[in-house]
Design a protein around this motif. Structure first.
Motif, short mmCIF file in Angstrom:
data_model
loop_
_atom_site.label_atom_id
_atom_site.label_comp_id
_atom_site.label_asym_id
_atom_site.label_seq_id
_atom_site.Cartn_x
_atom_site.Cartn_y
_atom_site.Cartn_z
N ARG A 35 0.82 -1.19 0.00
CA ARG A 35 0.00 0.00 0.00
C ARG A 35 0.87 1.26 0.00
N GLY A 49 2.21 1.84 -3.21
CA GLY A 49 1.14 2.18 -4.14
C GLY A 49 0.97 1.13 -5.22
N ASN A 72 -7.10 -0.06 -9.84
CA ASN A 72 -8.43 0.52 -9.74
C ASN A 72 -9.43 -0.48 -10.28
N GLU A 118 -8.77 2.53 -4.43
CA GLU A 118 -7.63 1.80 -4.93
C GLU A 118 -7.50 0.53 -4.09
N TYR A 173 -5.65 6.68 -14.12
CA TYR A 173 -6.88 6.04 -13.65
C TYR A 173 -7.09 4.67 -14.26
N PHE A 206 -0.19 1.33 -12.23
CA PHE A 206 1.00 1.08 -11.43
C PHE A 206 2.05 0.35 -12.26
#
Lengths: 314, 475
Positions: B48, B51, B55, B64, B225, B230
């Motif tokens: 987390r 990151g 989505n 997320e 988005y 990532f």
């Protein structure tokens, strides 16, 4: 580098700097509100922070009065207010997320962790008594971000745009803060008020981490014009206007090769006024007028950076 | 269905531990459940913070989520890997040859091996007919989904030749395992996977148009988005290339440029993670805000290389899948090393009849479906779900294929109650450019729910680190 990348990095840095300055203003206002002072009612005390942020209209539309609770909510937590701490940090994180590859992973993780922790804090709710701790937290996270940037980021153009964002924003914030306080405090009429003003001026100094510096530099009681001198033309005071332009001008000299000559000119002009300017002349022009003019010039530089580098070739 | 009837990666049917897993099993018995759960939470916290999120379409804005990460690795011996890797390289080589043929002389259709009706497939791109691409390579990055049903039985479930994703999990899961359980890497000689981005970059540079001396490569993403953002960011960073969006690029004089702070800069190779449909509003979907106007025209004229090429979807379509073993024979003159899952095409009336009579035993999939959406798993579905699906099949039989429900192997997985078997698959990533290669590993997906055979992350599936050992036994 990509114009869009530069744009995101620049704005990420601006928003973090903005959040930090907002926290500084709130913190100091809150602390001062605890000092007994009949000269100020709650409105006189809590309106200036909103004024500094240039948000009077938005505030008055949504809130019933300048109470501590209202202003704290508006400036710290209100997501409808684009310059609230929450909005600024959210925008910083969105910008960072869009270009996470352009920075070191430590930087991204710092910004992301900041945002995650912020959401956690919002969920828990912010009580009035927590406000100082909250502001300290925002400041320390901003320090951390700056340190991580300094310590881990490759010194390429990306780094320069991050630094540009920080200093353009900081110069703006320091000028606004000084201007608001100066208008509020001058002129001094009687001795008792002067006594109270000591606290006001020292609080202003503390809000820009300049209280100890003032003592070291002047070894004297706090005088308004010396405060102004410290925050405008001293180049050894990290949040002064001069110090900001000492950073900005050389960065732009490196960035402006074929492009951005107007940026270079504007920065050079602003820098020269601070570098060669005299405090006496600034006072005779009127500090308020000088600061207002500075804010416009600094904005013009920001707009020119945006046009020349960040929006991309047309 | 009894879980014991499935092949388990760790235990034989009699319950003894396979030799490969013995050191792990010993380690596991000396590690208590609470400790493992603690490591699992630590991993979640780290993912987390970094990151590593995706989505989910249709979720509230800004939500997320993490793909669950399982701390128990899947382990493969060197001999197992040799067969698998030779099999997928063979397969991808044949698929690239097929795409080159299909978009040029169509010998395979003339030979009567693939029917001409393939040209009516929606994913066939007439724009690509007769266009030469560097090296004749179309699928530069291919993800081949493999399932195991027995000690020596591996099947290819599908080929992903468009914009396959998941490789970042292969890399991040490994990093996480080395951080959480360094002691396990002393017990096992695990082949490294960390060089994947370098191999990918070398391949991308190798497919620039002839004559480009020092090609500029970029990764084109739909933006922050997108569910796989990532991964796009991660790969661009690892390769040291720019991560661009459509708005950063423009076409001029048969070339593609990016907008930089120093003015326009020409680019030579685009590793695109945007679907064909959204690449260029002038050629495909007009409403696409993600693409670059004019890109397809520049591409067709050889002004830029796209990886993967446009039009690869025709080869990974579930209806085309059935011909892949024949493609291997036709183009390479070899017997396929990896088998296909027997597949019923519902456009054939015999197949349709059989499938409708056996829906409760079969898996039925939409020909162009992906992500585990739009499929029926007969054995785990209710009567009502089966009847609803029957109606959908009857309305449009051409749109479906059916396969026997495969007994996907299980692998020990950490769950609330302890370590229990859960079904897994494996997606190795095959890279083509200079040559066709792959790094020893892949994305191992695991169905976290007991008994579930659907491993897709959009359906709650998790991931595991896959260890390919440098020998056939632990060190």
């Amino acid at each position: 580098m990509l114009s869009r990348t530069a744009d995101h990095l620049y704005w990420m840095a601006r928003y973090i700097e903005r959040a930090e300055n907002m926290a500084r203003v709130l913190d100091v206002t809150y602390r001062m509100s605890l000092v007994a002072n009949s000269a100020y009612d709650e409105t006189a005390r809590w309106k200036p922070p909103v004024q500094i942020a240039d948000d009077i209209e938005a505030f008055e539309k949504n809130y019933s009065g300048y109470t501590a609770a209202n202003v704290i909510h508006f400036m710290a937590l209100d997501e409808r207010n684009p310059s609230s701490i929450v909005s600024a940090l959210g925008a910083a994180r969105e910008n960072a997320r869009a270009v996470r590859v352009a920075m070191s992973s430590e930087m991204w993780e710092t910004v992301n962790a900041l945002w995650l922790e912020l959401r956690q804090r919002i969920r828990q709710g912010l009580r009035e008594a927590d406000i100082c701790e909250f502001c300290d937290w925002v400041k320390s996270r901003s320090h951390l971000f700056r340190g991580v940037t300094f310590g881990t980021m490759l010194r390429d153009d990306s780094y320069k745009f991050v630094r540009l964002g920080s200093f353009v924003e900081r110069a703006d914030n320091t000028a606004r803060l000084l201007d608001a306080k100066y208008q509020l405090l001058l002129p001094v009429v009687d001795a008792q008020e002067a006594q109270v003003d000591y606290y006001e001026w020292s609080s202003l100094l503390r809000s820009v981490s300049a209280f100890e510096a003032y003592q070291k530099v002047f070894r004297d009681t706090i005088e308004p014009w010396k405060v102004a001198e410290l925050l405008v033309i001293r180049d050894d005071m990290p949040r002064s206007l001069h110090a900001c332009y000492d950073e900005l001008a050389p960065i732009l000299e490196q960035l402006c090769r074929q492009r951005g000559m107007e940026c270079l000119r504007l920065a050079g002009e602003n820098h020269a006024r601070l570098h060669y300017g005299r405090m006496a002349d600034i006072f005779s022009m009127g500090l308020h007028e000088f600061l207002q003019d500075f804010i416009l010039r600094n904005n013009a530089l920001g707009a020119e950076i945006q046009r020349a580098f960040l929006n991309g070739p047309e | 269905m009894n879980i014991n009837t499935f092949f388990d990666e760790m235990r034989t049917s009699t319950g003894s531990v396979r030799r490969l897993y013995q050191p792990f099993s010993e380690w596991l018995s000396g590690t208590d459940h609470a400790q493992l759960m603690q490591k699992s939470r630590e991993a979640e916290m780290l993912f987390r913070r970094v990151g590593i999120t995706f989505n989910v379409y249709g979720d509230e804005a800004g939500a997320e989520r993490l793909i669950p990460f399982d701390v128990v690795p899947r382990i493969l011996a060197a001999t197992e890997w040799r067969v698998l890797s030779a099999g997928v390289i063979q397969r991808v080589t044949a698929l690239n040859a097929f795409l080159n043929d299909l978009y040029h002389d169509q010998e395979i259709i003339k030979a009567g091996i693939v029917p001409a009706s393939i040209l009516e497939n929606e994913m066939y791109r007439p724009e690509m007919q007769g266009v030469d691409v560097p090296g004749g390579i179309y699928a530069h990055i291919a993800g081949v989904d493999i399932v195991r049903t027995a000690e020596n039985e591996f099947y290819v479930l599908e080929d992903n030749l468009r914009t396959p994703s998941g490789v970042s999990y292969m890399l991040e899961d490994r990093k996480m395992m080395m951080r959480l359980f360094p002691e396990l890497f002393r017990r096992y000689a695990v082949a490294p996977v960390e060089h994947y981005p370098q191999v990918l970059l070398n391949n991308l540079r190798a497919v620039a148009q002839p004559g480009v001396y020092d090609p500029t490569v970029v990764l084109l993403t739909p933006g922050a988005y997108n569910s796989a953002y990532f991964e796009h960011a991660f790969l661009a960073q690892q390769m040291g290339i720019e991560l661009v969006e459509g708005q950063d690029l423009f076409c001029k004089d048969n070339a593609v440029f990016m907008r930089t702070t120093e003015g326009p800069k020409r680019i030579d190779v685009i590793y695109r993670r945007i679907d064909d449909d959204f690449l260029d509003p002038l050629s495909f979907r007009e409403d696409s805000m993600l693409g670059v106007p004019g890109l397809v025209s520049v591409y067709r004229n050889g002004g830029v290389t796209l990886a993967n090429a446009i039009g690869t979807g025709v080869a990974d379509d579930k209806a085309t899948y059935t011909y892949v073993p024949d493609m291997v024979r036709f183009y390479l003159g070899e017997e396929p090393i990896l088998s296909n899952v027997p597949t019923y095409k519902l456009e054939n009336s015999d197949d349709l009849k059989y499938v409708l009579e056996h829906l409760e035993e079969l898996v039925v999939k939409e020909v162009q479906g992906s992500g585990g959406y739009g499929m029926l798993v007969g054995p785990t579905s209710s009567k009502q779900q089966i009847e609803e699906f029957r109606a959908r099949i009857l309305a449009e039989p051409d749109n479906y294929i059916a396969q026997p429900t495969l007994a996907l192997s299980t692998c020990p997985t950490l769950v609330e109650q302890g370590v229990a078997p859960r079904h897994v698959d494996l997606r190795p990533f095959v890279l083509s450019g200079k040559s066709t290669t792959l790094v020893p590993g892949g994305l191992c997906r695991v169905a976290m729910r007991e008994g579930s055979l659907v491993v897709n992350s959009s359906q709650g599936g998790g991931t595991k680190d896959t260890w390919v050992l440098t020998g056939d036994a632990p060190c």
